[in-house]
Write a protein that holds these residues in place. Structure first.
Motif, PDB file in Angstrom:
ATOM      1  N   TYR A   1      37.567  18.118  34.044  1.00 43.73           N
ATOM      2  CA  TYR A   1      36.588  17.265  34.208  1.00 43.73           C
ATOM      3  C   TYR A   1      37.048  16.145  35.024  1.00 43.73           C
ATOM      4  O   TYR A   1      37.344  14.958  34.358  1.00 43.73           O
TER       5      TYR A   1
ATOM      6  N   GLU B   1      31.474  18.290  40.540  1.00 46.07           N
ATOM      7  CA  GLU B   1      30.412  18.346  39.488  1.00 46.07           C
ATOM      8  C   GLU B   1      30.268  19.245  38.493  1.00 46.07           C
ATOM      9  O   GLU B   1      29.763  19.133  37.464  1.00 46.07           O
ATOM     10  N   GLU B   2      31.006  20.333  38.699  1.00 51.68           N
ATOM     11  CA  GLU B   2      31.332  21.367  37.591  1.00 51.68           C
ATOM     12  C   GLU B   2      32.757  21.336  37.305  1.00 51.68           C
ATOM     13  O   GLU B   2      33.791  20.998  37.725  1.00 51.68           O
ATOM     14  N   PRO B   3      32.849  21.935  35.922  1.00 48.45           N
ATOM     15  CA  PRO B   3      34.176  22.109  35.300  1.00 48.45           C
ATOM     16  C   PRO B   3      35.074  23.148  35.753  1.00 48.45           C
ATOM     17  O   PRO B   3      34.520  24.325  35.747  1.00 48.45           O
TER      18      PRO B   3
ATOM     19  N   GLU C   1      41.733  27.778  37.306  1.00 49.35           N
ATOM     20  CA  GLU C   1      41.550  28.226  35.926  1.00 49.35           C
ATOM     21  C   GLU C   1      40.134  28.066  35.792  1.00 49.35           C
ATOM     22  O   GLU C   1      39.571  26.873  36.037  1.00 49.35           O
ATOM     23  N   THR C   2      39.385  29.021  35.493  1.00 52.08           N
ATOM     24  CA  THR C   2      37.968  28.877  35.104  1.00 52.08           C
ATOM     25  C   THR C   2      37.706  29.366  33.868  1.00 52.08           C
ATOM     26  O   THR C   2      38.591  29.618  33.262  1.00 52.08           O
ATOM     27  N   GLY C   3      36.251  29.399  33.579  1.00 52.32           N
ATOM     28  CA  GLY C   3      36.070  29.849  32.082  1.00 52.32           C
ATOM     29  C   GLY C   3      35.543  28.652  31.156  1.00 52.32           C
ATOM     30  O   GLY C   3      34.763  28.991  30.269  1.00 52.32           O
ATOM     31  N   TYR C   4      35.159  27.544  31.792  1.00 51.05           N
ATOM     32  CA  TYR C   4      34.693  26.357  31.280  1.00 51.05           C
ATOM     33  C   TYR C   4      33.044  26.514  31.547  1.00 51.05           C
ATOM     34  O   TYR C   4      32.195  25.851  30.876  1.00 51.05           O
ATOM     35  N   ASN C   5      32.806  27.429  32.385  1.00 55.91           N
ATOM     36  CA  ASN C   5      31.324  27.682  32.572  1.00 55.91           C
ATOM     37  C   ASN C   5      30.768  29.041  32.245  1.00 55.91           C
ATOM     38  O   ASN C   5      29.603  29.126  32.648  1.00 55.91           O
ATOM     39  N   HIS C   6      31.571  29.643  31.677  1.00 58.38           N
ATOM     40  CA  HIS C   6      31.172  30.971  31.194  1.00 58.38           C
ATOM     41  C   HIS C   6      29.893  31.020  30.045  1.00 58.38           C
ATOM     42  O   HIS C   6      30.030  30.329  28.985  1.00 58.38           O
ATOM     43  N   ARG C   7      28.993  31.529  30.447  1.00 60.19           N
ATOM     44  CA  ARG C   7      27.840  31.832  29.498  1.00 60.19           C
ATOM     45  C   ARG C   7      27.258  33.248  29.077  1.00 60.19           C
ATOM     46  O   ARG C   7      26.353  33.427  28.255  1.00 60.19           O
TER      47      ARG C   7
ATOM     48  N   CYS D   1      29.543  28.014  38.724  1.00 61.40           N
ATOM     49  CA  CYS D   1      28.642  28.626  37.724  1.00 61.40           C
ATOM     50  C   CYS D   1      28.028  29.934  38.255  1.00 61.40           C
ATOM     51  O   CYS D   1      28.048  30.904  37.209  1.00 61.40           O
TER      52      CYS D   1
ATOM     53  N   ASN E   1      30.043  26.043  25.789  1.00 61.99           N
ATOM     54  CA  ASN E   1      30.781  27.316  25.161  1.00 61.99           C
ATOM     55  C   ASN E   1      32.188  26.906  24.489  1.00 61.99           C
ATOM     56  O   ASN E   1      32.735  25.991  24.212  1.00 61.99           O
TER      57      ASN E   1
ATOM     58  N   ASP F   1      34.658  24.638  26.175  1.00 55.94           N
ATOM     59  CA  ASP F   1      34.368  23.410  26.358  1.00 55.94           C
ATOM     60  C   ASP F   1      34.458  22.631  25.063  1.00 55.94           C
ATOM     61  O   ASP F   1      34.824  21.402  25.028  1.00 55.94           O
TER      62      ASP F   1
ATOM     63  N   THR G   1      29.437  33.581  23.988  1.00 53.54           N
ATOM     64  CA  THR G   1      30.239  32.301  24.189  1.00 53.54           C
ATOM     65  C   THR G   1      29.871  31.011  23.763  1.00 53.54           C
ATOM     66  O   THR G   1      30.491  30.093  23.849  1.00 53.54           O
TER      67      THR G   1
END
Lengths: 395, 158
Positions: free
Chosen positions: A10, A15-17, A35-41, A357, B85, B88, B123
């Protein structure tokens, strides 16, 4: 001994994590990991629980900035499965929305790039001149972002003929302001010094990494889905693919700025073409979607968006696969950032206009050297439970 | 009471000033310019760019003295948008714990308020108000910059 400099997750810059780890030796970046995954939906899974009409609203929310390109690709895909030919007016409307989005996305990028370089004036200007485009969206679709214009076999709303003069007036205004921005960026010696020779991706790099969109076109790889596999109204209008030979950040800015002029020209031609079609003829009715599979792609502001859907004759998709442009473009960071100073790394990261995202996905990590799967905590627990059960059976 | 004494008390004896000026503690803290910190959860970016839009010339939130800051330790307001998620959730909690209290938490957008279209996702770890206390909700997908401004100004005048 290298030091790790983390950017994120952050971070005020983004603007994105997402988390970047820069492995630095002094000022020079030696390696980069992200490293990503903070935005996984879990959108692909969610999509399987939505009907085809509902799925359009879901794919729109994969990404807010390119919120037309995902429905565009999904609509192309569904049209292919249903086997319908959409009316000309719907084709024109689809192209207009797609191109308006390209203008607003590129203006957004120019602003953010200016912000990363410390040119807050460019940031403020670009975002100020982006507002009329959003007003246009609000006039046509009713919302500033997330337009909800697409459906199987056409579009949801018509653009009435009496709105054309207003659209052209706003486009003229945007064109004038783009001239101003282009002049400011192209003639500024400081921007030249900061962006020329920075973040170089050669033609071979682009081809080996499979990069798409403006990132590829800035390295003289003329790849554009709108021309290579025409869809919607793009074969009916005259336009050209913009390329640059610079390979650096400046070339990427150049490509994006010049593409805005092409977009404006495409919209103007589409409006002229729409005058010849009947008002209100905007969709082919689709009663049911047959079993089968289909692919669809569209050129998003960042590159090619690809959707793959399998259906079984019901009103829900069985499998829905999305591949966003940033997924391939992000991998080029390994080439563009390594070997540069930290100060240039930020603008190199921003240059491909990464969109996390879009890119987020669940993936298994696989170590090539040891042939091991890298597992998470839950899976290790599961394996442990399984072993206990096996032992229990043997006893 | 002369001005210089007031400044002295501002710095060293807040409670004396509160008594003198007949203000509540919260009122005193949010009396001057508010600094905002933006936490983007698992969002689609729409709310993020609309928040950034508030800072740009057309909406220009800085005329109310508001400014985006880089660290939550400097912030008075925590803007949270997007569904939260599993990855987070611990980070949002940690950021909330780092924040100086009292802090106003604003949940922005349909995802921030309820989870929105992603609430059924595998998630999803609960809307913002299940994780940290929320003071204001700004619904919309995405809310217009006017709505975000109106929400924060309403909070200020409360």
């Amino acid at each position: 001994m290298s030091k790790i400099i983390p950017i994120g997750p952050y971070h005020p810059l983004q603007e994105e994590p997402e988390l970047f780890k820069l492995y630095c030796d002094g000022e020079v970046v030696k390696d980069i990991k992200w490293e990503t995954g903070y935005n996984h939906r879990g959108i692909e899974k969610l999509s399987e629980s939505k009907t085809f009409d509902q799925a359009f609203f879901l794919v729109e929310r994969i990404c807010g900035i390119c919120s037309t390109s995902h429905p565009f690709a999904f609509a192309n895909c569904m049209d292919e499965i249903a086997g319908v030919e959409i009316p000309d007016r719907a084709k024109y409307i689809r192209s207009i929305i797609g191109e308006l989005e390209r203008i607003h996305s590129h203006l957004l990028w120019v602003g953010l790039a200016g912000h990363f370089l410390g040119y807050n004036t460019v940031f403020m200007w670009a975002w100020k001149y982006r507002e009329p485009v959003l007003d246009l969206f609000e006039m046509i679709t009713g919302n500033r972002n997330s337009y909800a214009m697409f459906k199987i076999g056409g579009v949801r709303r018509d653009i009435e003929n009496e709105k054309f003069p207003k659209i052209k007036e706003i486009l003229n205004y945007v064109k004038k302001k783009t001239d101003l921005l282009t002049g400011a960026v192209m003639d500024d010696p400081v921007i030249h010094a900061r962006t020329k020779g920075v973040g170089i991706l050669t033609k071979e790099d682009i081809i080996s990494y499979g990069a798409v969109g403006p990132t590829a076109r800035a390295s003289d790889v003329a790849i554009d889905v709108r021309r290579d596999d025409p869809y919607a109204a793009y074969p009916m209008v005259n336009w050209k693919v913009i390329t640059a030979k610079g390979c650096d950040v400046f070339a990427k800015a150049e490509v994006r700025l010049l593409e805005m002029y092409e977009s404006i020209s495409i919209i103007e031609q589409c409006l002229d073409g729409m005058k010849k079609t009947k008002e209100g003829d905007i969709e082919t009715k689709v009663k049911e979607v047959p079993a089968g599979w289909g692919t669809g792609h569209a050129e998003a502001p960042r590159g090619e968006v690809f959707h793959f859907v399998v259906t079984n004759g019901s009103s829900y998709p069985v499998r829905h696969k999305v591949r966003a442009p940033s997924y391939v473009n992000i991998a080029t960071f390994k080439k563009s950032c390594v070997g540069q100073t930290i100060t240039d790394a930020t603008i190199s990261l921003a240059a491909v206009d990464p969109c996390y995202c879009c890119t987020e996905r669940m993936a298994y990590a696989y170590d090539c050297n040891t042939k091991d799967m890298i597992l998470n905590g839950e899976e290790i627990l599961k394996l442990s439970h399984r072993k206990t059960e096996e032992i229990r059976k043997q006893l | 009471m002369d001005e210089s004494a007031g400044y002295y008390c501002d710095c060293f004896d807040i409670f004396w000033v509160l008594k003198f000026k007949k203000l509540g503690f919260k009122e005193f803290c949010f009396k001057k310019s508010l600094f905002l910190f933006h936490f983007g959860g698992a969002s689609c970016n729409n709310c993020d760019i609309e928040i950034l839009d508030c800072l740009t010339p057309r909406y220009d939130v800085e005329r109310f003295g508001m400014q985006l800051v880089g660290s939550v330790r400097h912030a008075d307001v925590l803007l949270v948008n997007g569904s939260i998620n599993k990855k987070d959730k611990p980070r949002l909690l940690e950021i909330y714990n780092q924040a100086p209290k009292p802090i106003i938490v604003v949940a922005i957008g349909a995802c921030g308020c309820t989870g929105g279209i992603f609430a059924e996702g595998n998630t999803f770890a609960g809307p913002v108000d299940k994780i940290i206390p929320v003071d204001a909700y700004i619904p919309g997908c995405p809310p217009k910059p006017e709505a975000i401004l109106a929400g924060i100004v309403k909070l200020l005048s409360k």
